[in-house]
Design an enzyme around this catalytic site. Structure first.
Site, PDB file in Angstrom:
ATOM      1  N   HIS A   1       0.773  -1.182  -0.080  1.00 20.18           N
ATOM      2  CA  HIS A   1      -0.043   0.011   0.088  1.00 20.18           C
ATOM      3  C   HIS A   1       0.946   1.248  -0.175  1.00 20.18           C
ATOM      4  O   HIS A   1       1.484   1.705   1.007  1.00 20.18           O
ATOM      5  CB  HIS A   1      -0.898  -0.121   1.113  1.00 20.18           C
TER       6      HIS A   1
HETATM    7  C1  FAD Z   1      -0.846  -8.762  -3.680  1.00 13.16           C
HETATM    8  C2  FAD Z   1      -1.852  -7.447  -3.414  1.00 13.16           C
HETATM    9  C3  FAD Z   1      -2.587  -7.560  -2.472  1.00 13.16           C
HETATM   10  C4  FAD Z   1      -3.569  -6.624  -1.955  1.00 13.16           C
HETATM   11  N1  FAD Z   1      -4.314  -6.727  -1.011  1.00 13.16           N
HETATM   12  C5  FAD Z   1      -5.265  -5.825  -0.605  1.00 13.16           C
HETATM   13  C6  FAD Z   1      -6.086  -5.802   0.305  1.00 13.16           C
HETATM   14  O1  FAD Z   1      -6.233  -6.857   1.203  1.00 13.16           O
HETATM   15  N2  FAD Z   1      -7.080  -4.984   0.852  1.00 13.16           N
HETATM   16  C7  FAD Z   1      -6.759  -3.673  -0.137  1.00 13.16           C
HETATM   17  O2  FAD Z   1      -7.628  -2.828   0.496  1.00 13.16           O
HETATM   18  N3  FAD Z   1      -6.009  -3.610  -1.020  1.00 13.16           N
HETATM   19  C8  FAD Z   1      -5.110  -4.715  -1.198  1.00 13.16           C
HETATM   20  N4  FAD Z   1      -4.098  -4.249  -2.116  1.00 13.16           N
HETATM   21  C9  FAD Z   1      -4.404  -3.187  -2.971  1.00 13.16           C
HETATM   22  C10 FAD Z   1      -5.241  -3.137  -3.996  1.00 13.16           C
HETATM   23  O3  FAD Z   1      -5.170  -4.257  -4.970  1.00 13.16           O
HETATM   24  C11 FAD Z   1      -5.233  -1.805  -4.794  1.00 13.16           C
HETATM   25  O4  FAD Z   1      -5.489  -0.772  -3.865  1.00 13.16           O
HETATM   26  C12 FAD Z   1      -6.245  -1.416  -5.698  1.00 13.16           C
HETATM   27  O5  FAD Z   1      -6.406  -2.821  -6.830  1.00 13.16           O
HETATM   28  C13 FAD Z   1      -6.162  -0.253  -6.445  1.00 13.16           C
HETATM   29  O6  FAD Z   1      -7.116  -0.217  -7.563  1.00 13.16           O
HETATM   30  P1  FAD Z   1      -7.030   1.029  -8.670  1.00 13.16           P
HETATM   31  O7  FAD Z   1      -8.161   0.780  -9.660  1.00 13.16           O
HETATM   32  O8  FAD Z   1      -6.408   2.183  -8.050  1.00 13.16           O
HETATM   33  O9  FAD Z   1      -5.685   0.515  -9.511  1.00 13.16           O
HETATM   34  P2  FAD Z   1      -5.222  -0.954 -10.104  1.00 13.16           P
HETATM   35  O10 FAD Z   1      -5.922  -1.969  -9.712  1.00 13.16           O
HETATM   36  O11 FAD Z   1      -3.847  -1.247 -10.162  1.00 13.16           O
HETATM   37  O12 FAD Z   1      -5.881  -0.781 -11.666  1.00 13.16           O
HETATM   38  C14 FAD Z   1      -5.095   0.331 -12.604  1.00 13.16           C
HETATM   39  C15 FAD Z   1      -4.952  -0.286 -13.963  1.00 13.16           C
HETATM   40  O13 FAD Z   1      -4.641   0.666 -14.782  1.00 13.16           O
HETATM   41  C16 FAD Z   1      -3.839   0.405 -15.539  1.00 13.16           C
HETATM   42  N5  FAD Z   1      -2.831   1.231 -16.237  1.00 13.16           N
HETATM   43  C17 FAD Z   1      -1.839   1.840 -15.631  1.00 13.16           C
HETATM   44  N6  FAD Z   1      -1.274   2.855 -16.186  1.00 13.16           N
HETATM   45  C18 FAD Z   1      -2.066   2.811 -17.486  1.00 13.16           C
HETATM   46  C19 FAD Z   1      -1.697   3.594 -18.626  1.00 13.16           C
HETATM   47  N7  FAD Z   1      -0.840   4.438 -18.948  1.00 13.16           N
HETATM   48  N8  FAD Z   1      -2.646   3.404 -19.700  1.00 13.16           N
HETATM   49  C20 FAD Z   1      -3.740   2.188 -19.630  1.00 13.16           C
HETATM   50  N9  FAD Z   1      -4.011   1.685 -18.627  1.00 13.16           N
HETATM   51  C21 FAD Z   1      -3.126   1.788 -17.503  1.00 13.16           C
HETATM   52  C22 FAD Z   1      -3.185  -0.933 -15.051  1.00 13.16           C
HETATM   53  O14 FAD Z   1      -2.565  -1.914 -16.071  1.00 13.16           O
HETATM   54  C23 FAD Z   1      -4.368  -1.443 -14.011  1.00 13.16           C
HETATM   55  O15 FAD Z   1      -4.929  -2.485 -14.724  1.00 13.16           O
HETATM   56  C24 FAD Z   1      -3.601  -5.292  -2.788  1.00 13.16           C
HETATM   57  C25 FAD Z   1      -2.366  -5.286  -3.923  1.00 13.16           C
HETATM   58  C26 FAD Z   1      -1.681  -6.595  -4.157  1.00 13.16           C
HETATM   59  C27 FAD Z   1      -0.833  -6.178  -5.377  1.00 13.16           C
END
Ligand code: FAD
Ligand code: SF4
Length: 594
Positions: free
Chosen positions: A521
């Site tokens: 995180h």
């Molecule tokens: C192993 C692991 C365990 C976790 N466990 C927890 C948990 O138990 N509880 C919790 O609250 N959180 C947890 N998290 C964190 C959680 O996964 C993230 O907070 C959440 O997925 C964030 O969502 P998001 O949509 O902001 O980003 P993301 O899920 O990262 O989505 C962003 C997307 O944007 C895409 N992207 C990036 N740049 C570009 C670009 N330039 N052009 C086009 N596409 C792009 C990426 O490919 C990605 O698919 C964990 C994370 C990991 C890695």
């Protein structure tokens, strides 16, 4: 422009949790939405059927679901003045890399932040005096409120929990404290959509021990669903089987809350939604006056450049990528720690964690029974739930006894100290200790400092020739004191439970480095707030500098709570999307006056 696509009402950059939630809200409101995702399409039946899902070597050891370093990495250094070097291995945080983002392979711990987390500055001054707040700021902390309160966030948390099917037990229903739930949580207006998960042996021991010590244990709210559930979008989920192959893996059982399981089946049917996969957004393109953007420039897997025009650009590309895309698009001013001017990159924080391991002779912990979010926690030392008058820090940590996974490869080092780490003695020790080991984890707050920030690297570039993001970060004194204090509490609990050969891993004992994972995180860099001098986004996550740019992710958090971030990311996404379709689209302009 060559390869210009038809104009959309909204373009969404990145289709993880934040992007999916926003796309769902916006298309349901009738807007025409195009999402651009650099990763590939993934779904449960083709990518994570039950026979493939528990492949630890492929998903956890080799990290096949994560974004390859050849695509993009960050550079890092501990302080300004050092030469930053590229990170070559994902550990301290990991980037998602497919439709669904990291939401496909997260663990599922599904927390609302505490009311205190949203108002750290105000509430610290109110409880301990303005002088105390000034003192903390004077030593370099940059404490500031989010511009939104827990009370304002509560309906959006509720909406995201209903979509995700979150399992749990309320500890504060409309102000009434309920034993067995988290009595420190902010008020919620109704119960969780599905009941709490069941206890493993270690969870029962941890619950009994902490209750006996006068604390308030409760089961962690989970995106590992406890029973069959149909969410408000009409999508059906199945009960978790406690398979133990959860984070870093997909869920073949349709039991883990994820964009795939909860949103995409409904979203993909909508005629006003389009997704371009394996297509990377390079940056947003501004209008001549520089006050708004006209769309985004992208590049396909085949290397073809194109342009997606749109009235609104939503950057939902994960915390690090959100900041980088704003900088690459020239939106807002880069934060400079020497002048404290500029807001892009400001208030970067990680999460302050430690773990305490103990062994229980003769026990049958059966760690192969596990779930990504399976555990019992006490919040008695989290946030401002305890009196800090005589302590030299603010903040705290959730202290959990967890049964998140018993993956056989990852656990092979979890043996008593003094044993050989190879050969027949190691095999014997591992066969015994696998059943006898238990962990307590402290997941703590993290407060931003003047010297921790994100910026574009002057030296290193990605495969398209664009600068990598540079991370400048080290632990600060406040967070170190906080984790020392809460780790001590965790050691006391482990002793009281009867743990032997206790081992402690406090990450803050050495300078921060990206090769050690305690938490995935990472937050800040594009923070929300009500003052444009100290925040990049207003409280609706709208850029102060370009009013048709919105950005959602943990990048918006001005400080980190003692919790995982995703429920707050999802709730902020619902709130931002509603502000767009209820207000902005009919009356474009700043939603808040600067
Ligand atoms: C192993 C692991 C365990 C976790 N466990 C927890 C948990 O138990 N509880 C919790 O609250 N959180 C947890 N998290 C964190 C959680 O996964 C993230 O907070 C959440 O997925 C964030 O969502 P998001 O949509 O902001 O980003 P993301 O899920 O990262 O989505 C962003 C997307 O944007 C895409 N992207 C990036 N740049 C570009 C670009 N330039 N052009 C086009 N596409 C792009 C990426 O490919 C990605 O698919 C964990 C994370 C990991 C890695
Ligand atoms: S532990 Fe539960 S939610 Fe996680 S992958 Fe296994 S069945 Fe799915």
């Amino acid at each position: 422009m060559a390869n210009e696509r038809p104009k959309a009402d909204v373009v969404i950059v990145g289709l993880g949790w934040a992007g999916s939630v926003m796309a769902e809200e916006l298309t349901r409101a009738g807007l025409n939405v195009v999402a651009i995702e650099r990763g590939a399409w993934r779904d449960t039946s083709t990518d994570f059927p039950p026979a493939v899902d528990p492949d630890e070597l492929r998903w956890h050891t080799r990290r096949e679901l994560l974004q390859p370093m050849s695509v993009e990495t960050t550079t890092f250094r501990n302080k300004t003045g050092q030469q930053a070097a590229p990170v070559r291995n994902w550990n301290a945080f990991q980037f998602g890399w497919n439709v669904g983002g990291a939401g496909t392979h997260w663990a599922g711990m599904s927390w609302r932040f505490l009311p205190w987390d949203f108002e750290v500055a105000t509430q610290t001054a109110e409880r301990y005096g303005q002088e105390r707040l000034d003192g903390l700021m004077g030593e370099g902390l940059q404490l500031q409120d989010w511009g939104v309160t827990y009370e304002e966030m509560a309906p959006y948390y509720d909406r995201f929990e209903r979509i995700a099917g979150t399992s749990g037990k309320a500890g504060n229903l409309n102000g009434e404290k309920i034993k067995g739930g988290n009595v420190f949580e902010g008020p919620r207006e109704r119960e969780y959509p599905t009941p709490q998960l069941k206890d493993t042996n270690w969870m029962s021991m941890y619950r009994d021990t902490t209750e006996g010590m006068g604390y308030n244990p409760f089961t962690i709210p989970a995106g590992n669903i406890s029973q069959a559930y149909v969410n408000p979008l009409g999508v059906t989920m199945g009960p978790c089987t406690y398979c133990g192959f959860c984070d870093f893996h997909g869920c073949g059982n349709f039991s883990k809350s994820s964009p795939q399981a909860c949103i995409l089946p409904a979203l993909m049917r909508r005629p006003n939604f389009t997704v371009l996969t394996e297509t990377e957004v390079l940056h947003a393109v501004k209008h001549e006056d520089g006050k708004t953007v006209k769309g985004v420039k992208f590049i396909t897997r085949e290397g073809e450049e194109g342009f997606q025009p749109a009235d609104v650009v939503c950057i939902t590309a994960y915390q690090m990528d959100n900041v980088r895309l704003m900088l690459l698009s020239g939106i807002g001013q880069q934060y400079d720690p020497s002048t404290e001017r500029g807001t892009i990159g400001r208030n970067y924080s990680y999460q302050t964690c430690s773990s305490v391991t103990g062994f229980f002779s003769g026990a049958k912990m059966n760690p192969f029974i596990g779930g990504g979010a399976l555990g019992v926690q006490i919040d008695d030392f989290n946030g401002d739930n305890f009196d800090h008058s005589d302590l030299d820090f603010i903040g705290g940590a959730g202290i959990m006894g967890y049964s998140t996974n018993g993956r056989p490869i990852a656990n092979m080092n979890a043996i008593r100290p003094g044993n050989k780490r190879w050969g027949s003695q190691w095999k014997e020790a591992y066969a015994r200790d696998y059943q006898e080991v238990a962990n307590i984890f402290c997941q703590g707050t993290s407060m931003p400092t003047r010297d921790a920030y994100l910026s574009l690297d002057p030296t290193y570039k990605d495969r398209h020739g664009q600068p990598l993001l540079r991370l400048t970060f080290d632990w600060n004194r406040n967070d170190k004191s906080m984790i020392d204090y809460t780790t001590q509490k965790a050691i006391e609990i482990m002793r009281e439970a009867g743990g032997e050969d206790i081992m402690v891993d406090n990450q803050t004992e050495a300078s921060w480095n990206p090769y050690k994972q305690h938490s995935s995180h990472t937050i800040g860099g594009l923070v929300m707030g009500s003052n444009p001098a100290t925040s990049a986004l207003n409280p609706y996550l709208q850029s102060w500098d370009c009013h048709n740019v919105f950005s959602v992710g943990a990048s918006a958090f001005p400080n980190n709570g003692g919790y995982n971030p995703t429920l707050t990311v999802g709730a902020l996404a619902v709130r931002a999307a509603r502000a767009i379709h209820e207000t902005y689209i009919n009356n474009p302009g700043p939603l808040v006056e600067a």
